[in-house]
Design an enzyme around this catalytic site. Structure first.
Site, short mmCIF file in Angstrom:
data_model
loop_
_atom_site.label_atom_id
_atom_site.label_comp_id
_atom_site.label_asym_id
_atom_site.label_seq_id
_atom_site.Cartn_x
_atom_site.Cartn_y
_atom_site.Cartn_z
N HIS A 257 0.91 -0.91 -0.05
CA HIS A 257 0.19 0.18 -0.19
C HIS A 257 0.84 0.93 -0.07
O HIS A 257 1.99 1.67 1.13
CB HIS A 257 -1.03 0.31 1.01
N ARG A 273 -6.63 10.21 -0.41
CA ARG A 273 -6.12 10.42 -1.68
C ARG A 273 -6.97 10.35 -3.50
O ARG A 273 -7.35 11.82 -3.93
CB ARG A 273 -4.46 9.69 -2.72
#
Lengths: 614, 245
Positions: A257, A273
């Site tokens: 990740h 994000r």
């Protein structure tokens, strides 16, 4: 010896296991879930972001449908997935979200009118339709064409798990928490249940069942830096591996990740994000917009993690006592958004880092996050090799994720696959006649008692389990990380073989009485090293790059030779390497292999990947 | 200079006939960004491998690691050592059955609570897979989630005066659960149904109003407001019952 009988035994009480148990219970069968921890503490609860389902209710999801979701999933998998399975998943996902709403999940809903959103640090406007008011809404996540990720604020996994466990309580699905399965009971053809250790007393117990399901989640804890919970240690896979009959699929496909915080590797969600957070380097400059002009920070996880590692190697990382990292910047999203929709992120930063993300940058680095590989099953969830054994969720290689899974697809998989496989288990049970052979049960119990005795009495040696575990983790960290090479993996395999020999000589320092944590660790260390070897050896043999598996010496995706799934067996207990076999990645091509549209890489084309219609 | 930390930890293994409850001390050097999660794991791996404690997510999400830290119930994983003095005393949560050392059985307690409060949506409607979902205002969904955030760590129960006196008291966690369903439009239970559930000393009228639950809740749940809201609501229902309306 206490012996407990049930129609369906589920090892694991996270979302996938409980969802499958609900299907069985609704069909009138008894079901028991075993869990290391109370069900609601399962790692499903930690998934903050959301679940992908193509409801298409929100403005930015307009025109979405299962076909588009399916295409995103296949591309995300880098054509490593079973397309029939990905299709089953995409088709069922919207219905499952509605089912969860009916059970009580407080999904965030469409609020009509204009609102602002961020993408790549810039602000845009969208307008939600009045006619969709109050329907389940969605947020943006990496690697998808539409906004498709259904969510409950910043606690999707938590809220869905509470709801599903509520349904279990209502239907009488039993959860035996603080119970650890340590071996399957089988006769070489059929599985009859398991031997489990009670983590309240340390006593052994026998569970007999017509169908046994492994739903124990991922195995990230074989790596030193992982976002996974402490319980995600492969303990549920090991009994299957030890049968010698059940293969693990694609163990080399390990996802990293992009945004684990430094130093504790706690995950901060993709939602950061998705909502417009950006990645910055040592000069506090963006870089994803240069490497991936189209998707930028929202390219799929493997691509973002790879570019981050690449950028750090270019000398653009931020130096710290815990190694180099990059920055995640969400300051421009503002206090209201950060303390509202991203509250969990805010709490993690302030509680564990002492960083205030409203005004400060968050230190992040790619860290082990998800295991695409696991117990290989057919599309009904039935494990290869042993009848009556099923697997579902992250523990399984069902295989809708191939070599990379998309954010929001795993949490969705838990409930969608749980529903589909649970139904298949119920069908399997209809009219299933199982004859339990008492000597098979007694032999397994005896074997486990002896194993425990031997470890407590240091019959094979006095190796320290924690030191062996650390050696295994460091070896994988060095050799089987984001970027992989022949030399690195060869060394890693050789090291792990030595570590395997040490694991076989582990003996306890303490007395092993009761719920002894050293004994728990010792009982699974050999199995964990076997899994580590499946990861490293599978990665060594796969001479191509696909999804999260990146070979620097073989940078191209090779559809000619490697449009396959690795099947890793541990055939004989005394072996010191897994046996690898291969099968086609998919028998049906709805979408022939092509370019993903992000993560530029060379492709060696297959001669005739016939596109068949399904 | 790094501090030398002294941990006083409660030790007892009920499965070991030779074990008796006692306190044991461990010394450890402080390191940067150290939490109780890091410290306890180091003690287990370096000094005493038999030490029992519970961690799972180690990120403040799952609620596994409730314990009494220098006299106050809290989650060990998000307790930063730099916020504590050099001497740190750790005890298991009271009220819950002890498993060993710092580990307690919260699972059985909470599962019983689900049964008592019938912790699920009560509806006569059947799910129709072909139909669009029922609509809900986003504000309503967010209000439900606000009460759904409880992680069942048990800190509020361990800090509760009534729970220490009456084993059948639902505690703030149980009462908050009822409050969560009470505001959910999907749940068809009436005020009278809820009154039968919690309109007694085992429920809302057992609360003495000490409110340590709110003080120690690691998720900062609005427990004081919830308990007040339920007390008023159930009080009004009691009056209606009394006057037959």
């Amino acid at each position: 010896m206490q012996t407990i009988y049930t129609d369906v035994l589920v090892i694991g009480a996270g979302l996938a296991g409980e969802r499958a148990a609900i299907e069985a219970a609704q069909a009138g069968f008894s079901a028991i879930c075993l869990s290391l921890v109370p069900a609601r503490r399962s790692h499903s609860s930690a998934a903050m972001g959301g679940m992908q389902a193509s409801l298409g209710n929100c403005a930015k999801g307009d025109g979405d449908c299962p076909d588009v979701h399916f295409a995103d999933t296949v591309k995300g998998s880098d054509w490593g997935c079973d397309q029939e399975v990905a299709r089953l998943f995409a088709d069922r996902a919207p219905i499952e979200m509605r089912q969860l709403a009916h059970w009580g999940v407080p999904w965030n809903r469409v609020v009509p009118g204009k609102s602002m959103y961020f993408k790549g640090g810039k602000q845009f406007e969208k307008e939600e339709k009045e006619e969709n008011r109050g329907l389940i809404t969605a947020r943006d996540f990496g690697g998808t064409a539409k906004w498709r990720t259904c969510y409950v604020s910043d606690g999707t996994g938590h809220s869905v798990l509470f709801t599903v466990d509520n349904v279990c309580a209502k239907l009488g699905v039993e959860v035996h928490d603080k119970t650890e399965a340590i071996a399957l009971i089988h006769d070489g053809a059929t599985c009859f249940g398991c031997v489990a250790r009670c983590l309240r007393t340390g006593e052994l117990r026998v569970y007999l069942a017509k169908a046994t399901t492994i739903a124990s989640g991922g195995f990230g804890r074989i790596y030193p830096c992982t976002t996974n919970a402490v319980i995600c240690d492969g303990g549920g896979h090991i009994p299957a591996i030890n049968t010698g009959l059940v293969p693990m699929g694609n163990m080399e496909a390990v996802q990293f990740h992009p945004t684990g915080i430094v130093p504790t590797d706690i995950l901060v969600t993709e939602g950061c994000r998705g909502d417009g957070g950006t990645l910055l380097d040592v000069n506090e400059e963006r870089f994803m917009n240069i490497y991936e002009p189209e998707k930028q920070e929202l390219a799929s996880r493997d691509v973002v993690s790879r570019w981050m590692t690449h950028h750090i190697r270019e000398g653009k990382g931020v130096k710290s006592p815990y190694g180099e990292h990059l920055w995640l910047d969400i300051r421009h999203l503002g206090e209201k958004h950060i303390t509202g929709k991203l509250r969990e992120v805010y709490e993690i930063c302030t509680s564990f880092l002492g960083v205030d993300p409203i005004h400060q940058l968050i230190p992040v680095r790619p860290t082990q996050h998800y295991s695409m590989g696991g117990v290989r099953t057919d599309k009904t969830g039935h494990a290869y090799g042993v009848r009556g054994l099923f697997s579902v969720g992250e523990a399984a290689c069902w295989d809708m994720h191939g070599f990379n899974r998309l954010g929001g697809n795993s949490l969705a998989e838990t409930v969608v696959a749980g529903g589909i496989v649970g139904k298949k288990i119920a069908e399997f049970l209809q009219g299933a006649e199982v004859t339990f052979n008492s000597s098979v049960i007694d032999d397994e119990v005896k074997r486990q008692h002896e194993r425990i005795e031997n470890v407590i009495r240091c019959k094979a040696g006095t190796e320290n389990v924690y030191k062996v575990r650390q050696a295994m983790q460091q070896s994988l960290h060095k050799g089987a990380n984001i970027f992989r090479t022949d030399a690195g993996l060869t060394t890693c395999v050789a090291e792990l073989q030595e570590i395997l020999a040490r694991a076989r000589k582990v003996g306890l320092k303490s007395n092993g009485l009761g719920v002894n944590p050293e004994l728990s660790a010792a009982l699974k260390i050999e199995g964990q090293v076997k899994m580590a070897l499946m990861v490293a050896y599978g990665a060594l043999k796969r001479t191509e790059s696909r999804g999260s598996h990146n070979r620097e010496d073989f940078p191209a995706r090779n559809d000619r030779d490697w449009l396959t799934r690795t099947l890793a067996y541990w055939k004989k207990d005394t072996d010191d390497l897994p046996t690898l076999e291969y099968e086609p990645a998919t028998n049906v091509f709805h979408i022939p292999p092509g370019d993903r549209g992000y993560g530029k890489s060379e492709i060696i084309k297959a001669d005739t990947p016939a596109a068949t219609k399904g | 200079m790094a501090r030398a930390l002294k941990f006083n930890i409660f030790r007892y293994n009920p499965q070991d006939p030779e074990s008796t409850p006692h306190m044991e001390s461990f010394m450890l050097d402080e390191t940067d960004a150290m939490t109780l999660f890091i410290a306890l794991n180091r003690i287990r791996e370096e000094q005493d491998p038999s030490l029992q404690f519970d961690f799972c997510c180690r990120a403040g999400i799952c609620g596994s690691c409730g314990m009494v830290i220098n006299g106050r119930p809290g989650l060990a994983c998000h307790t930063k050592i730099k916020d504590l003095p050099e001497e740190i005393t750790l005890l298991p949560l009271p009220v819950f059955q002890l498993v060993g050392d710092l580990s307690v059985d919260t699972g059985s307690w909470f599962r019983e609570m689900y049964d008592t409060t019938e912790s699920w949506i009560h509806t006569k409607k059947a799910f129709d897979p072909a139909a669009q979902e029922e609509r809900m205002e986003n504000e309503v969904a967010e209000a439900i989630y606000e009460l759904d955030r409880c992680v069942e760590c048990g800190c509020c129960v361990a800090a509760c005066g009534t729970a220490r006196l009456r084993p059948d008291f639902l505690g703030a966690a149980g009462l908050n659960r009822v409050g969560r369903f009470l505001i959910d439009p999907r749940d068809e239970r009436t005020e009278q149904d809820y009154y039968e559930l919690i309109g007694n000393d085992m429920g809302i009228f057992g609360c003495m109003g000490l409110l340590a639950c709110e003080d120690v809740c690691p998720k900062h749940m609005p427990l004081q407001d919830q308990l007040g809201f339920l007390r008023r609501k159930m009080g009004i229902t009691a009056l209606k019952n009394f006057f037959g309306k």
